[in-house]
Every structure is written in C-alpha cells, then in structure tokens.
Design an enzyme around this catalytic site. Structure first.
Site, mmCIF file in Angstrom:
data_model
loop_
_atom_site.group_PDB
_atom_site.id
_atom_site.type_symbol
_atom_site.label_atom_id
_atom_site.label_comp_id
_atom_site.label_asym_id
_atom_site.label_seq_id
_atom_site.Cartn_x
_atom_site.Cartn_y
_atom_site.Cartn_z
ATOM 1 N N SER A 16 0.828 -1.220 0.000
ATOM 2 C CA SER A 16 0.000 0.000 0.000
ATOM 3 C C SER A 16 0.855 1.259 0.000
ATOM 4 O O SER A 16 0.333 2.348 -0.189
ATOM 5 C CB SER A 16 -0.926 0.017 1.196
ATOM 6 O OG SER A 16 -0.304 -0.524 2.314
ATOM 7 N N HIS A 45 -2.920 -2.857 -6.104
ATOM 8 C CA HIS A 45 -3.277 -2.395 -4.755
ATOM 9 C C HIS A 45 -4.781 -2.521 -4.559
ATOM 10 O O HIS A 45 -5.559 -1.673 -5.015
ATOM 11 C CB HIS A 45 -2.815 -0.934 -4.588
ATOM 12 C CG HIS A 45 -3.061 -0.392 -3.206
ATOM 13 N ND1 HIS A 45 -3.236 0.954 -2.971
ATOM 14 C CD2 HIS A 45 -3.198 -1.009 -2.006
ATOM 15 C CE1 HIS A 45 -3.453 1.139 -1.672
ATOM 16 N NE2 HIS A 45 -3.455 -0.028 -1.086
ATOM 17 N N GLU A 49 -6.054 -0.126 -7.527
ATOM 18 C CA GLU A 49 -5.024 0.799 -8.012
ATOM 19 C C GLU A 49 -3.931 -0.051 -8.652
ATOM 20 O O GLU A 49 -3.342 -0.898 -7.996
ATOM 21 C CB GLU A 49 -4.428 1.586 -6.834
ATOM 22 C CG GLU A 49 -4.801 3.037 -6.743
ATOM 23 C CD GLU A 49 -4.061 3.753 -5.612
ATOM 24 O OE1 GLU A 49 -4.072 4.984 -5.602
ATOM 25 O OE2 GLU A 49 -3.453 3.064 -4.749
ATOM 26 N N ASN A 107 -3.693 6.598 -1.079
ATOM 27 C CA ASN A 107 -3.127 6.736 0.273
ATOM 28 C C ASN A 107 -2.281 8.003 0.404
ATOM 29 O O ASN A 107 -2.240 8.635 1.455
ATOM 30 C CB ASN A 107 -2.291 5.506 0.627
ATOM 31 C CG ASN A 107 -3.196 4.328 0.967
ATOM 32 O OD1 ASN A 107 -4.396 4.500 1.152
ATOM 33 N ND2 ASN A 107 -2.623 3.131 1.022
HETATM 34 P P1 NAD Z 1 -1.674 -9.127 7.511
HETATM 35 O O1 NAD Z 1 -0.742 -8.932 8.587
HETATM 36 O O2 NAD Z 1 -3.113 -9.246 7.810
HETATM 37 O O3 NAD Z 1 -1.254 -10.433 6.615
HETATM 38 C C1 NAD Z 1 0.065 -10.657 6.170
HETATM 39 C C2 NAD Z 1 0.203 -12.183 6.054
HETATM 40 O O4 NAD Z 1 1.430 -12.465 5.373
HETATM 41 C C3 NAD Z 1 0.267 -12.888 7.410
HETATM 42 O O5 NAD Z 1 -0.770 -13.819 7.471
HETATM 43 C C4 NAD Z 1 1.632 -13.575 7.381
HETATM 44 O O6 NAD Z 1 1.611 -14.837 8.003
HETATM 45 C C5 NAD Z 1 1.882 -13.713 5.906
HETATM 46 N N1 NAD Z 1 3.288 -13.879 5.559
HETATM 47 C C6 NAD Z 1 4.347 -13.254 6.060
HETATM 48 N N2 NAD Z 1 5.476 -13.712 5.491
HETATM 49 C C7 NAD Z 1 5.106 -14.640 4.574
HETATM 50 C C8 NAD Z 1 5.787 -15.475 3.634
HETATM 51 N N3 NAD Z 1 7.111 -15.422 3.517
HETATM 52 N N4 NAD Z 1 5.064 -16.326 2.849
HETATM 53 C C9 NAD Z 1 3.725 -16.360 2.966
HETATM 54 N N5 NAD Z 1 3.004 -15.607 3.835
HETATM 55 C C10 NAD Z 1 3.698 -14.772 4.630
HETATM 56 O O7 NAD Z 1 -1.422 -7.908 6.516
HETATM 57 P P2 NAD Z 1 -2.453 -7.283 5.468
HETATM 58 O O8 NAD Z 1 -3.218 -6.207 6.122
HETATM 59 O O9 NAD Z 1 -3.168 -8.373 4.757
HETATM 60 O O10 NAD Z 1 -1.398 -6.571 4.481
HETATM 61 C C11 NAD Z 1 -0.732 -7.312 3.490
HETATM 62 C C12 NAD Z 1 -0.214 -6.342 2.454
HETATM 63 O O11 NAD Z 1 -1.320 -5.651 1.872
HETATM 64 C C13 NAD Z 1 0.694 -5.253 2.995
HETATM 65 O O12 NAD Z 1 1.649 -4.944 2.037
HETATM 66 C C14 NAD Z 1 -0.246 -4.075 3.208
HETATM 67 O O13 NAD Z 1 0.404 -2.847 3.161
HETATM 68 C C15 NAD Z 1 -1.149 -4.245 2.043
HETATM 69 N N6 NAD Z 1 -2.498 -3.627 2.164
HETATM 70 C C16 NAD Z 1 -3.154 -3.678 3.342
HETATM 71 C C17 NAD Z 1 -4.424 -3.124 3.428
HETATM 72 C C18 NAD Z 1 -5.234 -3.183 4.697
HETATM 73 O O14 NAD Z 1 -6.205 -2.406 4.823
HETATM 74 N N7 NAD Z 1 -4.909 -4.030 5.614
HETATM 75 C C19 NAD Z 1 -5.018 -2.517 2.307
HETATM 76 C C20 NAD Z 1 -4.281 -2.508 1.112
HETATM 77 C C21 NAD Z 1 -3.016 -3.064 1.053
#
Ligand code: NAD
Ligand code: T1G
Length: 719
Positions: free
Chosen positions: A426, A447, A459, A497
């Site tokens: 993000s 995104h 995005e 963002n």
């Molecule tokens: P999260 O913490 O909920 O999930 C991340 C997951 O990745 C965890 O379950 C973890 O176990 C897993 N993980 C870590 N290392 C790993 C690996 N080597 N192989 C496989 N799985 C692995 O995080 P999230 O909120 O889902 O965010 C994930 C991405 O999406 C980030 O880059 C974040 O910036 C982006 N994002 C988040 C949001 C939001 O609102 N949460 C919105 C858009 C984008």
C-alpha cells in the site's frame, strides 16, 4: 429504414410478422435519430394490414441500454433542447392495434425498459437484465417508467427498482409479470412464434392496466394503503443513499402513480426528472459513469497491445488482504494457490475466508453452491512447488521492504517466464521491489482495498519498467474481477493513500486544536463521506499508519508540525477496532462509542505542546480535510502520478467512500470554483505554514479561471 433501425418481415408462414431491429452499437442507446426511426417503423407496420403482429428487438449484444447519456450534457449546457423525449413514441407503440412484442436480451435499462413496457408483451432471454438505473446517474426514469412500472410489478417493487436502481433478472421479471415469457434458444424466432399466439388476444395497454393487484398493499389508487411502502422507501433512501436527491424524487414520482391518472403522473415525473437533470448531483454522477470507462483508456498503451494469458493465479500471504484477494480471483472463476508462511497462519486465513463466504450466504448475497464451487478453486499451500504453473502471482505479506524483496526473489526463481509478479503493497516502492528480480518488466503493483472482496477499487501501480503488456493485462483483468482498475504512477502511497495522508493529518490537527473527535467525524459524515476520518483510522488500524510513520520518520522535515495524538494512542495500545479502542471505544459488535477520556487526553497533550485550544466550525473542518485532498491531488497531477483528474476522482469514489454525488475531490473543487479553493488554501498556508503551500497547478488553474475537468479534456486531446 436507416442504419439505426431496420424493418423486415418474418419469412415464414405468410410473412405476417414485422421485425423492427434497433442497431446502434455498442449498447443500442436511444441516441438522436433512433427514437424517430422507431416511430417511422411503427407508423409503417401500423398501416400495413398484412402485418398481424410486431416484434421489436435489439441488434448486437444487448437490447436498449437506455437514453443516450451523452445527450444530457448537451441539454444541461444549453447546447441541445430537452424536447418531449420518448413519451410520444411510447404512446404510439402502446396504441398500435396489433400486438407489439418486445424481445429482450442483454440489458433493458432506463429508456430501454420504458420502451419495452409500452409494448403489449415482453419476452426475454434467460440471462437478460431489466432495470431503471437512472438514480445512479442522479436522475429518475423520464419516459413514463415511474408510471408504467407499478402497473406491471406493483407499487412496492416499482419503488425499489426506481429508487435503488438495481437490475432484476429475467426470472424475477417473469415472476413479477414484467416479462410474459422466457425464450430458451433463438430469441427472435421464439418472439415471432409468441407474437403469432398473441395476435388473436385482446391488446393490453400498460398505461390502462390499473387493475392488476398484487395485494391490497400494492393496489394503485389507494394512497393510504401504499403510504407505509413510501415511508419505508424514504427512510431507506435517507440511510442507504444519504444526501442524494434522485432516489427521493423517484419515490415521489411512483407515489404520484398511486394518486393521479397516468397522464398527470407523467407530468409529475417530467417535472422531477428536469429538476434532477439540471442538478449538480446528476452532473457529478454522469461524469462518474463515463469516468469509470475513461480510466480504462491509457494514452500510451494502444488498444491492440497484446494481453498475457492469465488463467491461474497464486496469492502469497493469507492475512486480511491475501484472503480477500484469493476470494476475488476465485469468485471470477480463477484457480488460486494460496500460500502462507506456516500452517497456523494458513488455517487462520482459510477460516476467515470461510467465515466471509458464510456471512454472504446468510445475507443472501451468494448461494451455498456458488461458495462451495469457489472454495474448491482455492488451494492452500505452504511451499512454492506449484508456482511454476501459474500465470500471475499477487504478493500480500507484511508491509516491509526486506520481506517483500525476499518473496520476489523467490518468485523470480520459481515462476515461469512471462508470469506477472504483482505486489499488494500500500506504500512501498514498486521499482525497489522489482529490483529483487531479474524481470522488473513483469513486476507491477495491484493495490486492492480492504475488504478486497467488497471494495471495487484496484489501483494498478506501474513501475518504470513494467511492460505495456503487463499493464494492459492487469487493466483488462480488473474488469473480469469486477473491479474498477485505475493506473497510477509509483510514489509513496501512490494516489489514494498519498492524498489520504494530508486528509487524516488535518483531521488529527483539528482534534489537537480543540475540535472533538466526534465533531470532526460528524462534519465529514454530513459532507457525505461514508465514514469520518477518525473512525476510518480505527477501522483500518491506527498501528498500520504508526508503523509506516516510524519507518519514514527520517524523512520528516525538521520544524514542520506533525500530528502526534494518534501515535500517542498507539503507544497506549489503542489501535482501533482490532484492540477494542482507538479514537473511540468499541462494543462487542464493533459499534463505536465516544470516549470522553480520549478527548481529555488529547486536550492535555495539546496544551502541553503549546497548541492553543479553540472552537472550530464544521465548515473549517470540511475545508481543511477536503482541500488537503485537493491540494495533494493537484501535486499528483503535476507529477503525472495520476493520468487525469477523473482518475483521482474514480479512486476516491470507489476506494475511500467519497460521496459519488459530489463527483470526487477534484470535481468537487471544480464545482466550488478553483479560485475560491485556492483562496481558502492560501489562507490555511498563512495560518498553518508550508504543509499548506498551494500546489502550483492549482494556483495556475485558479489564476487562469480554469478547471481540473478542462485539464482532463486538454490531456485527452494531447494524448
Ligand atoms: P496481515 O498482517 O493481515 O497479513 C500478512 C500475512 O502475510 C500474514 O498472514 C503472514 O503470516 C503472511 N506472511 C508473512 N510472510 C510470509 C511469507 N514469507 N510467505 C507467505 N506468507 C507470509 O497484513 P495485510 O493487512 O493483509 O497486508 C498485506 C499487504 O497488503 C501489505 O503490504 C499491506 O500494506 C497491504 N495492504 C493492506 C491493506 C489493509 O487495509 N490491511 C489494504 C491494502 C493493502
Ligand atoms: N448512453 C450513452 N453511452 C452509453 C450508454 C448510454 N445509455 N450505456 C453505455 N454507453 C457507452 C459506454 O460509455 C461505453 O463507451 C460503451 O457504451 C460500452 O459500455 C429516458 C433518462 C449497458 C450494462 O444507466 O449500465 O434511460 O467507453 O463499457 O460493461 O428514463 O453500459 O466504449 O466509449 O459500460 O458491457 C439509463 C448505462 C440511461 C445504463 C453495458 N441507462 N449503461 O455494460 O459496457 S438514462 C443506464 C450501462 C435513461 C430514461 C432515462 C452499461 C451496460 P466507451 P460499457 P458494459
């Protein structure tokens, strides 16, 4: 007949059925000339005694998708006259003394459904869709739809269809009596056969069908019995379509059908239609309609750019986003490999997916059969073993550069040549992530927005090396996934963002300067935002921004004011909904409860920081938050991170809960007047310092009396 409408005779059995075909690709809109040509065809078949019945059908992929929306701009700008519209043609069709059977495939929307209802019978292909979506354009049906529809489907359903604008299936239309027969197989021959069967039957003019009663509650002409229907519809419109005028106008028009004659009801409809059409809301919504189509056009990516095959995907990370993204692909029919770091995390991810699907089944949004089929498509894995078979990977692991580069290094080793490697980051630099591979041309940002299986926005972030094929493929794919794909450049926070940062910064500053948390949220909620900035922070998790701010602390300019309250809340473990407390406290149903203790804490912190406390008006709250969006948006346009102002607006309408009837931050600024916006921002610049330095583009456009929309048009011309 001319190219727009063809008149032919059925070749079989004495050629006694006339076929009128509308041919105005791509969606048979009732553009100028179409209605006139249909009227001429109707005139001709009416006079021809050899003709016993008439079939009216759309050529190409759909029936009539409505009036030509492009014409509305000409009418509201005075370049074209409004005229009598379709009403006379529909009366002419209804008065034909032989059965007119309307054959529907694809979409019969707006004026298309109104024309169909003027026919004596309607038959449809099983996958046809029927609806009055006008309210989504800020208008109401303007060709008798609010008067004929209740006569066919009853008052309650007509109010729902006209006020909410959602289509119904052919099956439901059959049940309601809006459609008389479904045609499996060839629609035209089925319609001709049906019309022959009807030739001997008495003709039914929809406008005279006051007798059809569904139940007392639905009976036309008994206002006191239908009043509860309208009261409930108005209440629903006030909550679900908050701030919009068209849904309420549509309810008024259908209500007129229960009190007045058909002719008088049509006059009421016409008056309400005109008021809506000339409203700012309608202009904003019509622009958003075409805007969603315009953002799909990328000036430097030719239409014929080769698309890469995408038939199977993998998602890395099954957390909040990864799980939702896997559902998006599965819902669109793609087999998905879903990889996690370990079994417990994988189990958690799958459990969340199943829970989300079950709640959709419970709410009747999805069938159990659909869900079972989708879950079959999601294959949980703990290794990259099968990644060599997939066409695209979307990475959604924790937001950290090192981890992302490690994962992309892995993907570079295991994925087949030509596979697309996408990141759901993000905020992080797509090019730096790509540098961990030997194929940066295959790397792109996709995104998604939380919850990914619900939010329509996608995005698509192009890195300097992302190939045109990869970009074109992802833009096309977004449509298949039911998303609105918007292409943006690579910078911190991309477009959405990056603009949201200053918006939430100002919201925090306002709380630190004396505004209560609730008053800031109420001001933006009343402005039309789906949710106030403080509550939004609690929903997304205050710790997400806190972690990012800590990662970028070194980039902060010394001496430039930074908000502190949210960081202090995070230091207290108040991350928002996920910890039961943030700016608000939350009960077991995640309902927000104002927490005076937080307002008090912020007062104390602010006084200690020497920030003068003062009364702040909701007008100032809205101006500072919304103009912070606009000013950053102007910078983004200058830098070319967004292609057009409309791209920014479509991002905010589909990803940030910006009120659609205001058109998005850039369109809203145009509506207010850039000179006024610039003056206000200049005031804030004087009061609050360099964070409010007006964007050069905004200054230039304001001084030249121009708009972001004009820029849009010039850019379109230059492209
Ligand atoms: P999260 O913490 O909920 O999930 C991340 C997951 O990745 C965890 O379950 C973890 O176990 C897993 N993980 C870590 N290392 C790993 C690996 N080597 N192989 C496989 N799985 C692995 O995080 P999230 O909120 O889902 O965010 C994930 C991405 O999406 C980030 O880059 C974040 O910036 C982006 N994002 C988040 C949001 C939001 O609102 N949460 C919105 C858009 C984008
Ligand atoms: N008028 C003009 N252009 C239209 C149009 C319309 N009604 N509908 C679509 N287009 C253009 C669109 O801009 C795009 O152009 C191309 O057609 C393909 O559309 C009197 C007052 C039918 C479900 O609101 O919902 O009737 O980008 O990409 O995904 O009471 O189009 O290629 O240049 O959307 O397959 C009411 C609007 C009008 C329906 C097909 N009708 N259209 O979706 O294709 S008001 C609507 C749609 C009215 C009466 C009132 C969808 C679709 P371009 P597309 P699609």
């Amino acid at each position: 007949m001319d190219d727009l409408v063809q008149l032919a005779r059925d070749k079989d059995k004495g050629k006694d059925v006339a076929i009128i075909t509308i041919n105005n690709p791509p969606v048979n809109a009732l553009s100028p000339g179409v209605a006139k040509a249909i009227a001429q065809a109707i005139e001709q078949v009416s006079k021809d005694v050899a003709i016993k019945a008439v079939v009216l059908i759309g050529g190409g992929r759909t029936f009539i998708a409505g009036a030509d929306i492009k014409e509305f701009g000409k009418i509201t700008s005075g370049k074209a006259q409004r005229g009598a519209g379709l009403l006379p043609l529909l009366l002419q069709i209804e008065d034909v003394r032989k059965p007119v059977v309307v054959a529907i495939h694809g979409s019969a929307f707006g004026g298309g459904l109104e024309l169909a209802m003027a026919g004596h019978y309607r038959v449809a292909a099983p996958n046809a869709q029927l609806g009055q979506p006008e309210v989504k354009l800020g208008i109401i049906p303007g060709a008798g739809g609010t008067q004929r529809l209740p006569r066919l489907v009853g008052v309650a359903k007509a109010v729902e269809m006209c006020a909410e604008g959602n289509p119904i299936s052919a099956q439901e239309a059959l049940k309601l009596g809006l459609v008389d027969h479904l045609i499996e197989g060839d629609l035209l021959s089925g319609a001709i056969a049906f019309s022959r069967d009807m030739a001997a039957r008495p003709l039914r003019k929809t406008r005279e069908r006051n007798e059809r009663v569904r139940s007392d509650k639905d009976k036309l002409g008994v206002p006191e019995q239908t009043a509860p229907v309208f009261a409930a519809a108005r209440e629903k419109a006030h909550t679900k379509q908050r701030g919009m005028m068209a849904p309420l106008a549509a309810i008024d028009a259908v209500e007129a059908a229960t009190r007045l004659s058909f002719e008088e009801g049509c006059r009421v409809e016409q008056k309400l239609f005109g008021e809506c059409l000339f409203s700012d809301q309608s202009k904003a919504l019509i622009r958003a309609f075409f805007g969603e189509r315009e953002v799909a056009k990328i000036p430097d990516i030719p239409k014929d750019t080769a698309l890469l095959p995408v038939n199977s995907v993998a998602v890395v990370g099954a957390g909040t986003m990864g799980g939702g993204i896997a559902m998006v692909f599965a819902n669109a029919g793609f087999p998905v490999l879903l990889k996690e770091a370990d079994q417990p995390a994988l189990d958690r991810g799958l459990a969340t997916i199943q829970k989300n699907y079950q709640s959709s089944v419970k709410r009747g949004r999805l069938t159990q059969q659909f869900v079972d089929e989708r879950l079959q498509l999601i294959q949980p894995v703990l290794s990259y073993d099968d990644f060599g078979k997939v066409d695209m990977v979307v990475e959604a692991v924790f937001e950290g550069m090192e981890l992302k580069k490690e994962v992309f290094g892995q993907l570079d080793r295991v994925c087949r040549p030509g596979a697309i490697l996408a990141s759901n980051t993000s905020t992080l630099d797509i090019e730096e992530i790509a540098s961990a591979t030997s194929r940066s041309d295959a790397v792109i940002g996709t995104h998604f927005f939380s919850p990914a299986n619900v939010m329509r926005l996608l995005e698509i972030v192009r890195g300097k090396s992302s190939s045109k094929e990869v970009i074109a493929t992802c833009m096309q794919l977004s449509k298949k996934l039911g998303k609105v794909g918007v292409l943006v450049g690579n910078c911190r926070g991309f477009v959405g963002n990056r603009m949201f940062g200053p918006y939430r910064r100002e919201a925090q500053f306002l709380v630190e300067e004396g505004a209560s948390i609730e008053s800031v949220d109420k001001a933006l909620f009343d402005f039309g935002m789906a949710m106030g900035p403080m509550a939004t922070g609690d929903l997304a998790g205050l710790d997400v921004g806190w972690r990012i701010r800590k990662e970028y602390r070194h980039l902060e300019k010394p001496g430039v004011r930074q908000p502190f309250a949210e960081d202090r809340l995070c230091e207290l473990g108040r991350y928002g909904q996920k910890t039961g407390a943030g700016w608000y406290k939350y009960d077991e149903n995640r309902r927000a409860i104002p927490d005076p203790e937080v307002n008090e804490m912020v007062r104390r912190w602010a006084r200690a920081a020497g920030i003068t406390q003062r009364e702040i008006s909701s007008e100032e709250i809205v101006d500072r938050c919304i103009y912070a969006l606009v000013n950053e948006g102007a910078r983004i346009l200058e830098e070319g991170i967004a292609l057009r102002a409309v791209d920014i607006d479509i991002i905010y309408l589909n990803g940030y809960g910006f009120p659609a009837y205001r058109g998005g931050p850039m369109w809203y600024a145009d509506t207010v007047g850039l000179d006024k916006v610039y003056r206000r921002i200049s005031e804030f610049h004087k009061q609050h310092g360099e964070l409010w330095e007006p964007a050069p583009l905004l200054k230039r456009l304001a001084e030249e009396g121009r708009t972001f929309a004009e820029l849009n048009r010039e850019q379109a011309v230059m492209a």
